[in-house]
Design an enzyme around this catalytic site. Structure first.
Site, PDB file in Angstrom:
ATOM      1  N   HIS A  32      -5.010  96.135  65.883  1.00 51.44           N
ATOM      2  CA  HIS A  32      -5.989  95.754  66.979  1.00 51.44           C
ATOM      3  C   HIS A  32      -4.997  96.001  68.166  1.00 51.44           C
ATOM      4  O   HIS A  32      -3.778  96.278  68.154  1.00 51.44           O
ATOM      5  CB  HIS A  32      -6.397  94.476  66.843  1.00 51.44           C
ATOM      6  CG  HIS A  32      -5.549  93.311  67.046  1.00 51.44           C
ATOM      7  ND1 HIS A  32      -4.525  93.026  65.671  1.00 51.44           N
ATOM      8  CD2 HIS A  32      -5.104  92.395  67.951  1.00 51.44           C
ATOM      9  CE1 HIS A  32      -3.707  91.996  66.296  1.00 51.44           C
ATOM     10  NE2 HIS A  32      -4.130  91.557  67.377  1.00 51.44           N
ATOM     11  N   HIS A  82       0.823  94.227  69.381  1.00 52.25           N
ATOM     12  CA  HIS A  82       0.721  95.150  68.076  1.00 52.25           C
ATOM     13  C   HIS A  82       0.719  96.455  68.495  1.00 52.25           C
ATOM     14  O   HIS A  82       0.898  97.456  67.490  1.00 52.25           O
ATOM     15  CB  HIS A  82      -0.738  94.695  67.406  1.00 52.25           C
ATOM     16  CG  HIS A  82      -0.783  93.390  66.971  1.00 52.25           C
ATOM     17  ND1 HIS A  82      -0.545  93.056  65.660  1.00 52.25           N
ATOM     18  CD2 HIS A  82      -0.762  92.014  67.347  1.00 52.25           C
ATOM     19  CE1 HIS A  82      -0.690  91.715  65.306  1.00 52.25           C
ATOM     20  NE2 HIS A  82      -0.637  91.227  66.516  1.00 52.25           N
ATOM     21  N   ASP A 102      -2.263  86.345  58.667  1.00 51.35           N
ATOM     22  CA  ASP A 102      -1.732  85.657  60.166  1.00 51.35           C
ATOM     23  C   ASP A 102      -1.618  84.371  60.275  1.00 51.35           C
ATOM     24  O   ASP A 102      -2.477  83.338  59.680  1.00 51.35           O
ATOM     25  CB  ASP A 102      -3.074  86.110  60.845  1.00 51.35           C
ATOM     26  CG  ASP A 102      -2.815  85.541  62.393  1.00 51.35           C
ATOM     27  OD1 ASP A 102      -1.726  85.174  62.640  1.00 51.35           O
ATOM     28  OD2 ASP A 102      -3.932  85.608  63.258  1.00 51.35           O
ATOM     29  N   HIS A 134     -11.991  77.777  75.611  1.00 51.14           N
ATOM     30  CA  HIS A 134     -11.038  78.835  74.944  1.00 51.14           C
ATOM     31  C   HIS A 134     -10.893  78.537  73.761  1.00 51.14           C
ATOM     32  O   HIS A 134     -10.733  77.284  73.094  1.00 51.14           O
ATOM     33  CB  HIS A 134      -9.764  78.814  75.792  1.00 51.14           C
ATOM     34  CG  HIS A 134      -8.913  79.380  75.017  1.00 51.14           C
ATOM     35  ND1 HIS A 134      -9.083  81.168  75.001  1.00 51.14           N
ATOM     36  CD2 HIS A 134      -7.870  79.592  74.067  1.00 51.14           C
ATOM     37  CE1 HIS A 134      -8.232  82.046  74.242  1.00 51.14           C
ATOM     38  NE2 HIS A 134      -7.327  80.652  73.538  1.00 51.14           N
ATOM     39  N   GLY A 178      -7.708  82.890  69.017  1.00 56.58           N
ATOM     40  CA  GLY A 178      -8.460  84.032  68.087  1.00 56.58           C
ATOM     41  C   GLY A 178      -7.894  83.973  66.751  1.00 56.58           C
ATOM     42  O   GLY A 178      -8.054  85.003  65.863  1.00 56.58           O
ATOM     43  N   HIS A 179      -7.398  82.716  66.274  1.00 61.13           N
ATOM     44  CA  HIS A 179      -6.659  82.692  65.059  1.00 61.13           C
ATOM     45  C   HIS A 179      -7.124  81.680  64.277  1.00 61.13           C
ATOM     46  O   HIS A 179      -7.570  80.532  64.587  1.00 61.13           O
ATOM     47  CB  HIS A 179      -5.237  82.575  65.312  1.00 61.13           C
ATOM     48  CG  HIS A 179      -4.531  83.730  66.208  1.00 61.13           C
ATOM     49  ND1 HIS A 179      -4.003  84.766  65.540  1.00 61.13           N
ATOM     50  CD2 HIS A 179      -4.414  83.464  67.577  1.00 61.13           C
ATOM     51  CE1 HIS A 179      -3.622  85.364  66.754  1.00 61.13           C
ATOM     52  NE2 HIS A 179      -3.469  84.839  67.875  1.00 61.13           N
TER      53      HIS A 179
HETATM   54 ZN   LIG Z   1      -3.960  89.503  68.512  1.00 60.09          ZN
END
Ligand SMILES: [Zn+2]
Length: 535
Positions: free
Chosen positions: A50, A55, A173, A342, A345-346
Site C-alpha cells: 500500500h 511501505h 500486521d 480517528h 487503520g490497524h
Molecule cells: Zn499503512
C-alpha cells in the site's frame, strides 16, 4: 522484507522509518540493503502492499541500487510512488505494473495472488504467495471493516477461501496488537464527525495525515452535506488528493473545492479548511496557521479545529503546545481522545485473532510495529491456537528459516543498521555525526582561535572566542577573560620551548583543559573546537 528460495528473491515493500527525537536533522531512515549487493539478477520483483511511506518511502533511494526490478502494486499506490519519484528527477524510469484484487502473477518460484484489504488508505493489497514449500500469507497493514467508507467491506468469504487452501506461514500486521477489542469502523467515525459538523457555526479546520485518504474523504462528504466549501492546505495533502481523485479513489463534487485566497468570499459557517499538521509538524499548514504565519488564514473565535489522527509517539509534547496555542486564540478543539474521530487503520486484538483463525496457519510470524507489539501479537496467536514453538518473533536483520516441517531463526544475521538520510546525503550521517548534533543541541559549541608566533612558539595577542548555544558571550565577560588566560597558558606551556611543535597535542590540551574548566564553571559540556593559526 524479502523472501528467498534457492537464491531467487521476492521483495515485499521498500519503506522508510521516521527518525526518533534524538536523531537531530535526520529526514528519514532507510533499510540497509547490503545483503542484496551483487544479487540484482536474482531479484524477481517487488510487491508493494500500500501507499504509506513506511511501505514505499525508500524506493527512490534504493530501487536503482537493486537493479530497478519490476514493482507490482495497486493503481493508487503506483500514483503515490510516481509522485514521490518526481522529487528525484535523475532516477531511471520505474518499471511499475498495476495489479488489483484477484490479480495473479508468477515470479520464478513465487506465485502471488493479490487480495483486497481494508486499511486507512485505499488500494491496500494483501499477498497470498504459493511457494514450492507451502503457502504464505502476508496481510499487509489491515483492519476488518464491515462498514467502510467509499470502499468495499472486508471480504471474509475470500479470506476463508485463501485459508482453506492451507497456509504454512501467516505474516500479520502487529501495529494494533496492544489494543483491546475491535478497531472502529469508518462509519462510526463518520457519525462522530457528523455531530461536530452539525453543530459547528464557525469555520471547521480539520487536520489529519495527508495519507489518511479515507478521513479526507469523510471530511469532504460532510462538507458537501452541510454546504461547506473546502480549501486544502499543505503540499502533500494537495498532491495526494489530486492523485486519488484522478484515479477515482476519492470522490469530490464539482465546485466544492476552493482556493485558499477565496475564503474571504464565503461566510465562516460555509467553510472547511482541510490541512496537514495534526502531529504538530513545524512547517505544516496547521502550525503556520496557529503561529500566525499563514498568508490567508488567521484563527478567530468560533473556529473549530479537529485533530483527526492519532499522535505518533514522541510527538505528544509538540501537539500539546499546538493545542494550547489554538485554545489561546479562542478556538474550540476536538481531539481524537475526546471522541472517536480517528480510528487507527490497524486490526486490534479481536480482529488479529480472527485473522489467525481464518488462515489457520501452521507457523506464525508477527510483522510490522514495535517489538512489544510483536510479542503481544505472539500471545494473541497462542490464544488463537498456534503452538508457541511454531511462532517466531524476529527483529530486523534476522534470517528466518522456513521449511514444511519447521521454522527457526538462523544464527547468522544480515546487516540491518539504520541508514540515515539527511538532505541529499544517504548514509553519510553516522553515529558520530549524530552524537555531535546531540551535544550541539544540548550544550552548544565553543570555538577558540589562537594565533601563535612560529618563531617563538608564543601566543600572539588574545585568543578569539566564538560560541553558539553555550552562554551569551556579552554577559559572560569574566568567564571569557579567564578562558583566554587559560588558553594562553596552555599553548605557551605546550609549545613554549620552540623547535618542532606538535599542534595536534596542543589542540588536544586546549580541548581537554578548557572543557574541564568550562564544565567546572557552568556544568555544561559544549563542543570545543580549538583552531591554531601559525604566523
Ligand atoms: Zn499503512
Amino acid at each position: 522484507m524479502l523472501l528467498e528460495y534457492k537464491g531467487k528473491i521476492l521483495i515485499i515493500d521498500i519503506g522508510l522509518r521516521f527518525p526518533e527525537e534524538n536523531m537531530l536533522g535526520i529526514d528519514y531512515i532507510i533499510p540497509n540493503i547490503e545483503y542484496l549487493k551483487n544479487k540484482e539478477k536474482n531479484i524477481l520483483g517487488v510487491a508493494v502492499t500500500h501507499g504509506h511511506y513506511d511501505h514505499i518511502g525508500a524506493i527512490p533511494n534504493l530501487i536503482e541500487k537493486i537493479g530497478n526490478p519490476p514493482i507490482f502494486t495497486s493503481s493508487l499506490t503506483q500514483g503515490i510512488i510516481l509522485k514521490r519519484q518526481e522529487e528525484f528527477p535523475n532516477l531511471p524510469k520505474l518499471d511499475i505494473n498495476v495489479v488489483k484484487d484477484d490479480s495473479k502473477i508468477k515470479l520464478g518460484p513465487f506465485n502471488i495472488e493479490f487480495f483486497r484489504q481494508n486499511h486507512n488508505i485505499p488500494g491496500t493489497l494483501g499477498l497470498f504467495i504459493k511457494t514450492p514449500i507451502g503457502n504464505i500469507v502476508h496481510t499487509s497493514d489491515f483492519k476488518f471493516d464491515k462498514n467502510p467508507l467509499n470502499d468495499l467491506p472486508t471480504d471474509f468469504k475470500k479470506l476463508r477461501r485463501i485459508g482453506g487452501q492451507g497456509v504454512l506461514l501467516l505474516m500479520s500486521d502487529s501495529t494494533g496488537a496492544e489494543e483491546e477489542g475491535h478497531s472502529l469502523s469508518e462509519k462510526t467515525i463518520g457519525e462522530n464527525l457528523d455531530e461536530i459538523f452539525k453543530k459547528a457555526k464557525g469555520r471547521i479546520i480539520a487536520s489529519t495525515f495527508a495519507s489518511l485518504l479515507n478521513r479526507i474523504q469523510q471530511i469532504i462528504i460532510l462538507s458537501e452535506k452541510y454546504g461547506r466549501k473546502v480549501c486544502i492546505e499543505g503540499y502533500s495533502m494537495k498532491t495526494n488528493i489530486e492523485i486519488a481523485r484522478n484515479l477515482g479513489y476519492l470522490k469530490v463534487k464539482k465546485g466544492i473545492l476552493i482556493k485558499t485566497k477565496q475564503i474571504a468570499d464565503y461566510p465562516d459557517s460555509k467553510l472547511t479548511v482541510l490541512c496537514t499538521g495534526a502531529q504538530g509538524e513545524d512547517r505544516a499548514a496547521l502550525m503556520r496557521i496557529a503561529n500566525k504565519e499563514h498568508r490567508f488564514i488567521q484563527l478567530k473565535k468560533g473556529d473549530e479545529v479537529i485533530f483527526s489522527s492519532s499522535v505518533i509517539p514522541g510527538n505528544e509534547r509538540t501537539v500539546q503546545i499546538l493545542k494550547d496555542e489554538l485554545y489561546r486564540q479562542g478556538t474550540k478543539v476536538f481531539h481524537y481522545k475526546m471522541m472517536d474521530i480517528h480510528a487507527g487503520g490497524h486490526a486490534q486484538k479481536e480482529e488479529l485473532k480472527e485473522m489467525i483463525q481464518i488462515m489457520n496457519p501452521k507457523f506464525f510470524l508477527p510483522v510490522h510495529g514495535q517489538y512489544s507489539m510483536l510479542v503481544n501479537h505472539k500471545e494473541i496467536a497462542k490464544e488463537a491456537g498456534i503452538a508457541g514453538q511454531n511462532i517466531v518473533v524476529a527483529e530486523n536483520g534476522q534470517i528466518i528459516n522456513l521449511s514444511r516441517e519447521k521454522i527457526f531463526i538462523e544464527k547468522k544475521t544480515v546487516p540491518s543498521n539504520y541508514i540515515m538520510v539527511d538532505g541529499l546525503g544517504v548514509g553519510d550521517v553516522g553515529e558520530i555525526v549524530l552524537r555531535d548534533r546531540q551535544m550541539l543541541a544540548e550544550d552548544g559549541m565553543f570555538v577558540i582561535i589562537t594565533i601563535v608566533d612560529r618563531q617563538t612558539g608564543k601566543v600572539k595577542g588574545s585568543p578569539d572566542i566564538i560560541s553558539r548555544g553555550f552562554v551569551y558571550l556579552r554577559e559572560s565577560k569574566e568567564l571569557l577573560a579567564q578562558t583566554r588566560h587559560k588558553v594562553i597558558n596552555i599553548v605557551n606551556k605546550a609549545a613554549g620551548s620552540g623547535g618542532a611543535v606538535n599542534w595536534v597535542y596542543i589542540k588536544d590540551e586546549v580541548r581537554n583543559k578548557i572543557g574541564q574548566f568550562l564544565f567546572s564553571k557552568t556544568q555544561r559540556r559544549p563542543i570545543i573546537l580549538p583552531v591554531v593559526i601559525e604566523v
